[in-house]
Design an enzyme around this catalytic site. Sequence first.
Site, PDB file in Angstrom:
ATOM      1  N   HIS A 158     -43.373  14.957  23.089  1.00 32.53           N
ATOM      2  CA  HIS A 158     -43.911  16.268  22.704  1.00 32.53           C
ATOM      3  C   HIS A 158     -45.442  16.243  22.691  1.00 32.53           C
ATOM      4  O   HIS A 158     -46.092  17.209  23.057  1.00 32.53           O
ATOM      5  CB  HIS A 158     -43.434  16.660  21.292  1.00 32.53           C
ATOM      6  CG  HIS A 158     -42.087  17.324  21.254  1.00 32.53           C
ATOM      7  ND1 HIS A 158     -41.862  18.576  21.800  1.00 32.53           N
ATOM      8  CD2 HIS A 158     -40.904  16.926  20.724  1.00 32.53           C
ATOM      9  CE1 HIS A 158     -40.581  18.914  21.597  1.00 32.53           C
ATOM     10  NE2 HIS A 158     -39.977  17.925  20.958  1.00 32.53           N
ATOM     11  N   HIS A 210     -32.719  14.327   9.289  1.00 33.12           N
ATOM     12  CA  HIS A 210     -33.258  15.055  10.442  1.00 33.12           C
ATOM     13  C   HIS A 210     -32.121  15.518  11.360  1.00 33.12           C
ATOM     14  O   HIS A 210     -30.984  15.080  11.213  1.00 33.12           O
ATOM     15  CB  HIS A 210     -34.236  14.139  11.200  1.00 33.12           C
ATOM     16  CG  HIS A 210     -35.280  14.886  11.967  1.00 33.12           C
ATOM     17  ND1 HIS A 210     -35.176  15.099  13.321  1.00 33.12           N
ATOM     18  CD2 HIS A 210     -36.435  15.487  11.579  1.00 33.12           C
ATOM     19  CE1 HIS A 210     -36.238  15.786  13.732  1.00 33.12           C
ATOM     20  NE2 HIS A 210     -37.004  16.024  12.694  1.00 33.12           N
ATOM     21  N   ASP A 252     -30.188  13.070  23.909  1.00 34.57           N
ATOM     22  CA  ASP A 252     -29.707  14.417  23.567  1.00 34.57           C
ATOM     23  C   ASP A 252     -30.291  15.472  24.493  1.00 34.57           C
ATOM     24  O   ASP A 252     -29.759  16.559  24.639  1.00 34.57           O
ATOM     25  CB  ASP A 252     -30.004  14.734  22.093  1.00 34.57           C
ATOM     26  CG  ASP A 252     -31.477  14.544  21.722  1.00 34.57           C
ATOM     27  OD1 ASP A 252     -32.237  13.954  22.522  1.00 34.57           O
ATOM     28  OD2 ASP A 252     -31.844  14.988  20.625  1.00 34.57           O
ATOM     29  N   SER A 307     -32.507  19.416  19.354  1.00 36.01           N
ATOM     30  CA  SER A 307     -31.748  18.247  18.898  1.00 36.01           C
ATOM     31  C   SER A 307     -30.545  18.642  18.042  1.00 36.01           C
ATOM     32  O   SER A 307     -29.530  17.952  18.032  1.00 36.01           O
ATOM     33  CB  SER A 307     -32.652  17.307  18.098  1.00 36.01           C
ATOM     34  OG  SER A 307     -33.657  16.793  18.932  1.00 36.01           O
ATOM     35  N   THR A 330     -30.758  15.149  14.403  1.00 33.62           N
ATOM     36  CA  THR A 330     -29.763  14.357  15.133  1.00 33.62           C
ATOM     37  C   THR A 330     -28.754  13.677  14.198  1.00 33.62           C
ATOM     38  O   THR A 330     -27.546  13.883  14.353  1.00 33.62           O
ATOM     39  CB  THR A 330     -30.446  13.351  16.083  1.00 33.62           C
ATOM     40  OG1 THR A 330     -31.279  14.084  16.979  1.00 33.62           O
ATOM     41  CG2 THR A 330     -29.435  12.543  16.869  1.00 33.62           C
ATOM     42  N   ASP A 347     -38.881  11.251  21.474  1.00 34.47           N
ATOM     43  CA  ASP A 347     -39.100  12.697  21.575  1.00 34.47           C
ATOM     44  C   ASP A 347     -40.451  13.123  20.993  1.00 34.47           C
ATOM     45  O   ASP A 347     -41.160  13.928  21.595  1.00 34.47           O
ATOM     46  CB  ASP A 347     -37.957  13.380  20.818  1.00 34.47           C
ATOM     47  CG  ASP A 347     -38.117  14.879  20.703  1.00 34.47           C
ATOM     48  OD1 ASP A 347     -37.992  15.555  21.740  1.00 34.47           O
ATOM     49  OD2 ASP A 347     -38.367  15.376  19.591  1.00 34.47           O
ATOM     50  N   ASP A 391     -33.554   9.934  21.402  1.00 33.08           N
ATOM     51  CA  ASP A 391     -33.955  11.343  21.374  1.00 33.08           C
ATOM     52  C   ASP A 391     -35.075  11.601  22.376  1.00 33.08           C
ATOM     53  O   ASP A 391     -36.135  10.995  22.293  1.00 33.08           O
ATOM     54  CB  ASP A 391     -34.399  11.737  19.958  1.00 33.08           C
ATOM     55  CG  ASP A 391     -34.331  13.233  19.751  1.00 33.08           C
ATOM     56  OD1 ASP A 391     -34.938  13.979  20.551  1.00 33.08           O
ATOM     57  OD2 ASP A 391     -33.666  13.670  18.793  1.00 33.08           O
TER      58      ASP A 391
HETATM   59 ZN    ZN Z   1     -33.848  15.719  20.338  1.00 33.62          ZN
END
Ligand code: ZN
Length: 437
Positions: A251, A119, A289, A68, A121, A247, A19
């Site tokens: 972030h 979650h 993704d 995602s 994904t 990911d 991710d």
């Molecule tokens: Zn993602």
Amino acid sequence: MSQSIHSTSPKNIIFMIADGMGVALVSAYREYVNQHADGLRQPCIYNHHLVGQQSTYSFDGWSTITDSAASSTAMATGSKTANGIIGQDKDGQRLESVVEVAKAHGKKTGLVATAEVSHATPAGFGAHVASRNDYFAIADQYFDDKVGDDFKLDVMLGGGRHHFIRPDRNLGYEFKKAGYDVIHTHSELAESTNSQVLGLFSEFGLPMAIDRNPQVIPSLKEMTQSAIKRLDNEQGFFLMVEGSQIDWGAHHHDIVAAMSEIADFTAAFEAALDFAKADGDTLVIATADHATGGMTMGVNEVASWLPEYIRAVTQTPGKIAKDMLLSHDWMQSLTDNIDFTLSSTELNQIYSTYQQNAFTPEQKRVNLEDTLCEIIDRRSNTGWTTGDHTGEDVNVYAFGPGKEAWAGWRENSHTGQQLKAWAAGQDMTSIDPFEAE
Ligand SMILES: [Zn+2]
């Protein structure tokens, strides 16, 4: 009926999603693992298995940048959707996923993630809800939404106890009554031999790889190996594995977290490749993704990237900040975990954040985390252009029978169409990546 070994229809597929792992992070990871880089670098595992690229954009009005949920839905069902939606199109029509097709065709199925298994994904592969935030509904569907008489998923491993074991419903108890092993620790994972398992190793997402206690929390590699062992059978299996928190690191502009999460994902990828090499009838695909953070190697006119400053940090800045606030000796927490000499300017910056008032202790921790990330980014010349996702294509890696069908460029929705064609026993090459939907 035994399946013939055909070059385009492997018995098993292990589909791995890193991710947020954009192309820049993969290049950075190669530098990060080349400890004494001088001249030619050692290629990393991704360089060996690169086969193509896929688009990531979603159908979200004028925006081209996916989240995602939409990306996972495209890869799981073969149809693009709008951001936030899981396993449905924009009109709320249910989209069948590769997990459901595989199950209907007698294969075993599993989801492994370092985020909550509920979650976005993993949910794209196992649920159908209008909002990715409907975590309870997603967890409920893993139990309630059957394929024929069968549970949709044989193996679920990751975080997210909070979404499964709740005051209003105890899905742990329900799965246990239905014959699953329900486990919560590293040692329980090792001891359990049941082919069906629900493993929830933390309340929400697992701790970042570099902060994990390996005695308590399994690595992504261990969960992947455990899933493969349970799923391997005559009829074949489909397993989705997500390195969820690359990911989350990106972030936060936290290059320490991002590199350690990529290392965790890479070890799982290598374990999947080892199984595929020994098995001979398993296709391993790895991709992302979307990219996150707009990460660059080099920043502000400085043409060098210095991973030694990242390697010198032994916990995520978020965890160091937490330790600093809990400890009586904040300086000790710093020097215990940052193995380069901080300049007086850097120490002043850290101390002034440490002294500053914040509305809550958590806000104070986040402020300290941000300061530490800033310092490590500045030292390593790591650039970030956004706190959100970015819209560029991502790489596709493949190994095993049928990998030819994954060469070149594709829409992420064609990825899903190819996976579903395979699950239905069709030829993956029958899906033309340049044909309009
Ligand atoms: Zn993602």
